[in-house]
Design a protein around this motif. Structure first.
Motif, PDB file in Angstrom:
ATOM      1  N   ALA A 186      -5.975 -25.379  25.175  1.00  0.00           N
ATOM      2  CA  ALA A 186      -4.504 -24.032  24.941  1.00  0.00           C
ATOM      3  C   ALA A 186      -4.804 -23.989  23.645  1.00  0.00           C
ATOM      4  CB  ALA A 186      -3.277 -24.888  25.445  1.00  0.00           C
ATOM      5  N   ALA A 187      -3.636 -22.436  22.938  1.00  0.00           N
ATOM      6  CA  ALA A 187      -3.602 -22.438  21.375  1.00  0.00           C
ATOM      7  C   ALA A 187      -1.803 -22.339  20.787  1.00  0.00           C
ATOM      8  CB  ALA A 187      -4.168 -20.839  20.792  1.00  0.00           C
ATOM      9  N   TYR A 188      -2.141 -22.698  20.229  1.00  0.00           N
ATOM     10  CA  TYR A 188      -0.359 -22.521  19.681  1.00  0.00           C
ATOM     11  C   TYR A 188      -0.779 -21.980  18.182  1.00  0.00           C
ATOM     12  CZ  TYR A 188      -1.531 -26.944  16.736  1.00  0.00           C
ATOM     13  OH  TYR A 188      -2.327 -27.166  15.780  1.00  0.00           O
ATOM     14  N   ALA A 189       0.237 -21.364  17.594  1.00  0.00           N
ATOM     15  CA  ALA A 189      -0.168 -20.349  15.807  1.00  0.00           C
ATOM     16  C   ALA A 189       1.133 -21.431  14.940  1.00  0.00           C
ATOM     17  CB  ALA A 189       0.420 -19.264  16.499  1.00  0.00           C
ATOM     18  N   LEU A 190       0.504 -20.986  13.706  1.00  0.00           N
ATOM     19  CA  LEU A 190       0.801 -21.874  13.190  1.00  0.00           C
ATOM     20  C   LEU A 190       1.126 -21.583  11.663  1.00  0.00           C
ATOM     21  CD1 LEU A 190       2.466 -25.378  11.903  1.00  0.00           C
ATOM     22  CD2 LEU A 190       0.296 -25.568  11.313  1.00  0.00           C
ATOM     23  N   LYS A 191       2.031 -21.564  10.543  1.00  0.00           N
ATOM     24  CA  LYS A 191       2.094 -20.837   9.353  1.00  0.00           C
ATOM     25  C   LYS A 191       3.492 -21.124   8.889  1.00  0.00           C
ATOM     26  CE  LYS A 191       2.623 -16.577   7.355  1.00  0.00           C
ATOM     27  NZ  LYS A 191       3.459 -14.501   7.359  1.00  0.00           N
ATOM     28  N   ASP A 192       3.107 -21.807   7.680  1.00  0.00           N
ATOM     29  CA  ASP A 192       4.177 -22.316   6.437  1.00  0.00           C
ATOM     30  C   ASP A 192       5.037 -22.942   7.086  1.00  0.00           C
ATOM     31  OD1 ASP A 192       2.781 -20.308   4.890  1.00  0.00           O
ATOM     32  OD2 ASP A 192       4.045 -19.136   5.397  1.00  0.00           O
ATOM     33  N   GLY A 193       4.329 -24.684   7.552  1.00  0.00           N
ATOM     34  CA  GLY A 193       5.660 -25.382   8.373  1.00  0.00           C
ATOM     35  C   GLY A 193       6.469 -24.655  10.339  1.00  0.00           C
ATOM     36  N   THR A 194       5.648 -23.814  10.771  1.00  0.00           N
ATOM     37  CA  THR A 194       6.326 -23.262  11.442  1.00  0.00           C
ATOM     38  C   THR A 194       5.018 -23.449  12.574  1.00  0.00           C
ATOM     39  OG1 THR A 194       7.878 -22.057  10.355  1.00  0.00           O
ATOM     40  CG2 THR A 194       7.362 -20.994  12.822  1.00  0.00           C
ATOM     41  N   ALA A 195       5.786 -23.078  13.842  1.00  0.00           N
ATOM     42  CA  ALA A 195       4.437 -23.832  15.021  1.00  0.00           C
ATOM     43  C   ALA A 195       5.022 -22.648  15.977  1.00  0.00           C
ATOM     44  CB  ALA A 195       3.898 -24.826  15.663  1.00  0.00           C
ATOM     45  N   VAL A 196       4.435 -21.857  16.957  1.00  0.00           N
ATOM     46  CA  VAL A 196       4.609 -21.122  17.710  1.00  0.00           C
ATOM     47  C   VAL A 196       4.018 -22.022  18.963  1.00  0.00           C
ATOM     48  CG1 VAL A 196       4.912 -18.937  18.640  1.00  0.00           C
ATOM     49  CG2 VAL A 196       5.413 -19.018  16.480  1.00  0.00           C
ATOM     50  N   VAL A 197       4.915 -21.901  19.987  1.00  0.00           N
ATOM     51  CA  VAL A 197       3.550 -22.697  21.401  1.00  0.00           C
ATOM     52  C   VAL A 197       4.671 -22.173  22.352  1.00  0.00           C
ATOM     53  CG1 VAL A 197       3.863 -24.751  21.783  1.00  0.00           C
ATOM     54  CG2 VAL A 197       4.283 -25.191  19.498  1.00  0.00           C
ATOM     55  N   GLU A 198       2.793 -21.748  23.092  1.00  0.00           N
ATOM     56  CA  GLU A 198       4.339 -20.772  24.399  1.00  0.00           C
ATOM     57  C   GLU A 198       3.193 -21.959  25.358  1.00  0.00           C
ATOM     58  OE1 GLU A 198       1.166 -17.793  26.685  1.00  0.00           O
ATOM     59  OE2 GLU A 198       1.785 -17.320  24.728  1.00  0.00           O
ATOM     60  N   MET A 199       4.520 -22.300  26.144  1.00  0.00           N
ATOM     61  CA  MET A 199       4.317 -23.177  27.491  1.00  0.00           C
ATOM     62  C   MET A 199       3.021 -22.763  28.529  1.00  0.00           C
ATOM     63  SD  MET A 199       5.533 -22.543  30.471  1.00  0.00           S
ATOM     64  CE  MET A 199       5.656 -24.035  31.523  1.00  0.00           C
ATOM     65  N   ALA A 200       3.159 -21.371  28.006  1.00  0.00           N
ATOM     66  CA  ALA A 200       2.322 -20.889  29.168  1.00  0.00           C
ATOM     67  C   ALA A 200       0.303 -21.054  29.512  1.00  0.00           C
ATOM     68  CB  ALA A 200       2.777 -19.054  29.680  1.00  0.00           C
ATOM     69  N   GLU A 201       0.894 -21.108  28.068  1.00  0.00           N
ATOM     70  CA  GLU A 201      -0.859 -21.391  27.056  1.00  0.00           C
ATOM     71  C   GLU A 201      -1.494 -22.835  27.878  1.00  0.00           C
ATOM     72  OE1 GLU A 201      -3.109 -20.910  24.731  1.00  0.00           O
ATOM     73  OE2 GLU A 201      -2.274 -18.592  25.342  1.00  0.00           O
ATOM     74  N   ALA A 202      -0.350 -23.476  28.149  1.00  0.00           N
ATOM     75  CA  ALA A 202      -1.228 -25.418  28.730  1.00  0.00           C
ATOM     76  C   ALA A 202      -0.710 -24.972  31.174  1.00  0.00           C
ATOM     77  CB  ALA A 202      -0.353 -26.004  28.008  1.00  0.00           C
ATOM     78  N   SER A 203       0.404 -24.496  30.991  1.00  0.00           N
ATOM     79  CA  SER A 203       1.102 -25.211  32.355  1.00  0.00           C
ATOM     80  C   SER A 203       1.633 -23.610  32.779  1.00  0.00           C
ATOM     81  CB  SER A 203       2.357 -26.115  31.623  1.00  0.00           C
ATOM     82  OG  SER A 203       2.103 -26.950  31.038  1.00  0.00           O
TER      83      SER A 203
END
Length: 423
Positions: free
Chosen positions: A122-139
């Protein structure tokens, strides 16, 4: 970017919207369905054209990035010198991480537990202390084998592991995009992955999934990862359903995940029991959050995020527009092109094109849309702030062919749009 930065972006945007609305009330005349005429719009038209493409994916055929690429190619075919800026968008559902990466975030990958208990990447995105997490990536539903559903037993455990990975990476703000789930477990799996304990009457861990929650006797959230108290978690979703009831997660979205009528009834009862047991553990707020907007998002993972993680709920497209830097991009634009695979009634209720159009119209910028299928009358488009919509089926009536050949057909469609608005 922490919560203060996000709030500052939002405040700036609201100031812009309020100022624009005041100006329009005093100066503008409505000349078309979208109400985009007026002195501000005329001034923009006198500028050199600058097109902003802020479209979502065409589900099943093109990613948001591919949509932007094809539209750009079509526009340049008829207007080679026009400036085109691409800002792929998403509303919190599947494709949210890809949109963040296209907007300059770093893609991170991690191995987590999939909805059926298997290991997935699964992937998430990170920039300058902010993470974008997408639950569909894992579930997400897309992780299930074709034709296989597990409405009673699919788990969000991997979504919790994905959130933990973002914490490990040093995220101070987490945008938690929820949608496209294979699960209806109220976020119990997610919370368990982050340290919560859910036990039956014999003191044994309750099995994964929403169905087994009927046997829940004790909920203990005291072991949740302490780092959660130091981050701001924004629950980003395009739905505002409660956890249970006629408009709750099982009734509305369970059938999409393979739930039979009996399964829906069982899941609704199990999630109601889940909320009752949590109320004994954390107090009245557990019952209050069960009825809160967004609690029913993604099989109730919204509820788990609200009651267990202290998340705040916001419309997914509004969050993503802030995170992706839509406001400064909008300032440069003279025309906005938005869109998604199907423009229909759901579009009008929190989907990406509606959010893009609302912001652009408030700023006095004309908006047109591209889509695979158009199921909205001109009046509804106008009320949403969209001047005109171009559908793939305008060129190719065969829907199956539109899906199979979406890229080149969209490029041709964008050429038509370019001739109408840029020449």
């Amino acid at each position: 970017m922490g919560r203060e930065a996000l709030l500052r972006l939002w405040s700036q945007r609201r100031d812009c919207l309020d100022a624009s609305k005041a100006k329009k009330q005093g100066e503008c005349k409505v000349a078309d369905a979208a109400g985009t005429a007026g002195s501000e719009q005329q001034a923009r038209r006198e500028q050199a054209p600058h097109v902003l493409i802020a479209a979502d994916k065409f589900k099943g055929s093109l990613t948001a990035v591919q949509v932007a690429e094809r539209v750009t190619a079509g526009l340049h075919r008829v207007a080679p010198g026009v400036t085109v800026e691409a800002l792929p968008v998403a509303d919190g559902g599947d494709g949210t991480v890809a949109a963040a990466v296209a907007g300059g975030f770093e893609r991170r990958e991690v191995r987590v537990t999939g909805p059926l208990g298997e290991q997935v990447t699964a992937a998430y995105a990170l920039k300058d202390g902010t993470a974008v997490v997408e639950m569909a990536e894992a579930s997400g539903l897309q992780l299930l084998p074709e034709g296989v559903f597990a409405p009673l037993t699919a788990t969000t455990y991997g979504s919790g592991e994905l959130l933990a990975a973002a914490l490990d990476a040093g995220a101070r703000t987490i945008v938690f995009g929820v949608g496209g789930s294979a699960t209806t477990d109220g976020g119990a799996g997610m919370l368990a992955a982050l340290g919560a304990r859910f036990l039956d009457a014999d003191g044994r861990p309750v099995a994964p999934g929403g169905g087994p929650l009927k046997s829940l006797a004790t909920a203990d959230l005291s072991g949740l990862d302490p780092r959660l108290g130091d981050v701001d978690i924004v629950l980003a979703s395009d739905v505002d359903n409660p956890l249970t009831g006629p408009k709750g997660a099982p009734a509305v979205y369970g059938p999409q995940k393979g739930a039979t009528p009996d399964d829906v009834a069982a899941l609704d009862a199990a999630l109601a029991h889940f909320a009752t047991v949590l109320e004994k553990s954390v107090g009245p707020r557990a019952a209050e959050y069960a009825q809160a907007p967004g609690a029913g998002a993604a099989g109730g993972i919204g509820y788990g995020a609200l009651v267990g993680l202290g998340a705040s709920f916001r419309a997914g497209i509004d969050v993503m527009l802030d995170v992706l830097g839509f406001a400064p991009a909008l300032d440069r634009a003279t025309l906005v092109i938005t869109g998604e695979g199907s423009l229909d009634e759901q579009t009008l209720h929190g989907k990406a094109p509606a959010g893009v159009a609302a912001a652009a119209r408030a700023a006095g910028i004309e908006v047109v849309a591209v889509c695979g299928r158009l199921a909205l009358p001109a009046e509804a488009l106008g009320r949403a702030g969209i001047r005109r919509a171009y559908a793939l089926t305008d060129i190719e009536p065969d829907v199956a062919r539109c899906i199979a050949e979406a890229g080149p057909i969209l490029e041709d469609l964008a050429g038509t749009l370019g001739r109408d608005y840029l020449l």
